[in-house]
Design a protein around this motif. Structure first.
Motif, PDB file in Angstrom:
ATOM      1  N   UNK A 290       0.852  -1.187   0.000  1.00 12.00           N
ATOM      2  CA  UNK A 290       0.000   0.000   0.000  1.00 12.00           C
ATOM      3  C   UNK A 290       0.892   1.244   0.000  1.00 12.00           C
ATOM      4  N   UNK A 291       1.247   1.703  -1.209  1.00  9.60           N
ATOM      5  CA  UNK A 291       2.011   2.938  -1.359  1.00  9.60           C
ATOM      6  C   UNK A 291       1.031   4.108  -1.258  1.00  9.60           C
ATOM      7  N   UNK A 292       1.306   5.014  -0.336  1.00  5.01           N
ATOM      8  CA  UNK A 292       0.379   6.104  -0.039  1.00  5.01           C
ATOM      9  C   UNK A 292       0.795   7.405  -0.697  1.00  5.01           C
ATOM     10  N   UNK A 293       2.096   7.704  -0.656  1.00  3.56           N
ATOM     11  CA  UNK A 293       2.546   9.013  -1.140  1.00  3.56           C
ATOM     12  C   UNK A 293       4.037   8.950  -1.453  1.00  3.56           C
ATOM     13  N   UNK A 305      -5.882   9.975  -1.924  1.00  2.51           N
ATOM     14  CA  UNK A 305      -5.964   8.585  -1.457  1.00  2.51           C
ATOM     15  C   UNK A 305      -6.243   7.632  -2.616  1.00  2.51           C
ATOM     16  N   UNK A 306      -5.662   6.449  -2.523  1.00  2.00           N
ATOM     17  CA  UNK A 306      -5.854   5.378  -3.505  1.00  2.00           C
ATOM     18  C   UNK A 306      -5.215   5.648  -4.863  1.00  2.00           C
ATOM     19  N   UNK A 307      -4.300   6.629  -4.938  1.00  2.00           N
ATOM     20  CA  UNK A 307      -3.598   6.879  -6.203  1.00  2.00           C
ATOM     21  C   UNK A 307      -2.878   5.629  -6.679  1.00  2.00           C
ATOM     22  N   UNK A 381       4.861   4.276   2.565  1.00  5.76           N
ATOM     23  CA  UNK A 381       3.974   3.123   2.588  1.00  5.76           C
ATOM     24  C   UNK A 381       3.090   3.177   3.830  1.00  5.76           C
ATOM     25  N   UNK A 382       2.130   2.295   3.873  1.00  2.04           N
ATOM     26  CA  UNK A 382       1.279   2.196   5.060  1.00  2.04           C
ATOM     27  C   UNK A 382       2.131   1.820   6.265  1.00  2.04           C
TER      28      UNK A 382
END
Length: 447
Positions: A290-293, A305-307, A381-382
């Motif tokens: 889960x890569x966030x940014x 979110x969810x990119x 990541x998360x």
């Protein structure tokens, strides 16, 4: 293990000890770990290339690898983009490392490509219907005292989508989106891990009919060592012995490294953890994160979110895959464009001169000997941040015209974290706890 081998077990153990005592392979598993030397596939290829040509080769290999990952990440291969003309055959041009494995008794050494995205362990087998050339002797199950076919009523045959029972024989037919395939008989035999030659009975594919697998210019590769989350992968089959963990530490610059199975010592290391993301669909066994940014220097991109999330399972759209077979990191095109624009805005402040290169990277600049303020990049990541120092954010051409490029590639479907961004990091696939762990270290080559 199937019943056909249980009667062999005690005899095999003593025979293997006798065999190993006469060989040059060591059986040193005293710390409970299995170690394999990760050998760069590039070592099999021409060594007279300049830096720019080497970078270009790794870029093309990364593109082929991305196409391969997309082909196996799509439940319906017909949705692949017809304009994607990059070959998606699984070959040495779509993987970075191989290992040497011993199979059977007496031992036949087989070099296998390491693939964290492949489900099955397979090697070419005699007698061949269609076999590609290979330098090492092709494994012949008729010569192995410990070989056996997997019975159709064995759970490994009954419960895995890769296998089917035809005429009372457990068989498989692994196909890739461009028509390449490997077919054969689901089998069992002793596997030896060099230099830690402790034997393990494993289920594997004995492939006697192979199409579309050009494994390198000198035919050194004989098959694939699957390390995915699939029940048939190596990590799944020996998971109970190694606490369902494997790890690697990639030596800069993509040199010979070590692949380790078991609990490595992490005392004193700033270990971070992020969970694996499992798509809600059968057949998905890649290591999604889960890569966030993303941050460039101190500037956080603040992506919505969810990119980088999995958006369409059936079409294989979205998601971020951790992959040791890709050389460079690929990013879905929309966030890729925004990240590159941020790099451009940063370097324009210093009036650096953009240049066109033959590497295949889009954003490159002439090196200024007085400029040293290269921004880092951080993958958020998360629950964990992966900081990338400049050595692994850029490639530097130091021969002839000196330039540097942002080591990032665009992709239409996936984000893939490649090996270049994983150098000098201890990366632990803790499959039992469904998480990836990592910490910065100075990686050392095999002893």
């Amino acid at each position: 293990m199937s019943q056909i081998h249980q009667s062999f077990l005690v005899l095999t153990f003593f025979c293997c000890l006798a065999l190993l005592s006469q060989s040059h392979f060591t059986a040193s598993k005293s710390d409970g770990l299995i170690r394999l030397q990760l050998i760069p596939v590039d070592s099999l290829e021409p060594q007279n290339l300049n830096e720019s040509q080497k970078f270009h080769g790794l870029v093309e290999k990364s593109k082929r690898r991305a196409s391969y990952l997309k082909s196996i990440s799509t439940l319906n291969s017909s949705v692949l983009n017809p304009s994607d003309t990059i070959p998606i055959t699984m070959n040495t041009q779509s993987s970075l490392y191989f290992v040497n494995i011993g199979i059977g008794r007496p031992i036949t050494q087989e070099p296998l490509l390491v693939d964290t995205a492949s489900d099955l362990i397979w090697t070419q087998c005699q007698p061949c219907i269609n076999c590609f050339p290979q330098t090492f002797p092709i494994y012949d199950p008729r010569q192995s005292a410990t070989y056996g076919r997997l019975p159709c009523n064995d759970p490994s045959c009954e419960n895995n989508r890769e296998f089917s029972c035809v005429n009372d024989v457990c068989v498989y037919d692994e196909r890739y989106a461009n028509g390449a395939s490997t077919k054969g008989i689901a089998s069992e035999d002793l596997f030896f891990f060099f230099p830690d030659s402790i034997p393990e009975f494993l289920v594997f594919g004995c492939s006697d009919d192979n199409q579309g697998f050009p494994f390198g210019p000198d035919n050194r590769i004989s098959g694939i060592l699957g390390l995915s989350m699939s029940p048939l992968s190596l990590i799944s089959q020996i998971g109970g012995d190694i606490n369902h963990k494997f790890s690697y530490c990639l030596v800069y610059p993509l040199a010979s490294s070590t692949l380790t199975f078991g609990d490595v010592d992490t005392s004193g290391l700033p270990i971070q953890s992020t969970p694996f993301v499992t798509p809600h669909a059968p057949g998905y066994s890649n290591y999604y994160l889960n890569l966030i940014d993303v941050s460039i220097g101190t500037h956080r991109m603040m992506f919505p979110p969810n990119t980088f999330a999995i958006r369409d399972v059936e079409r294989g759209l979205g998601g971020c895959i951790m992959d040791s077979g890709s050389a460079f990191t690929s990013m879905e095109r929309t966030p890729y464009r925004q990240v590159l624009e941020q790099f451009m805005a940063y370097f324009e402040r210093f009036h650096l001169i953009r240049v066109q290169t033959a590497t295949g990277f889009e954003l490159c600049y002439r090196q200024d000997p007085n400029f040293t303020d290269y921004p880092s990049m951080t993958l958020h990541f998360q629950g964990a941040d992966w900081p990338l120092p400049k050595e692994y954010v850029y490639i530097f051409n130091t021969a002839g015209e000196k330039y540097f490029c942002v080591a990032l590639l665009p992709d239409d479907r996936l984000t893939i974290i490649g090996a270049y961004h994983q150098q000098n990091v201890l990366v632990i696939y803790d499959v039992g706890n469904n998480r990836l762990q990592f910490a910065p270290v100075v990686c050392k080559g095999p002893k």
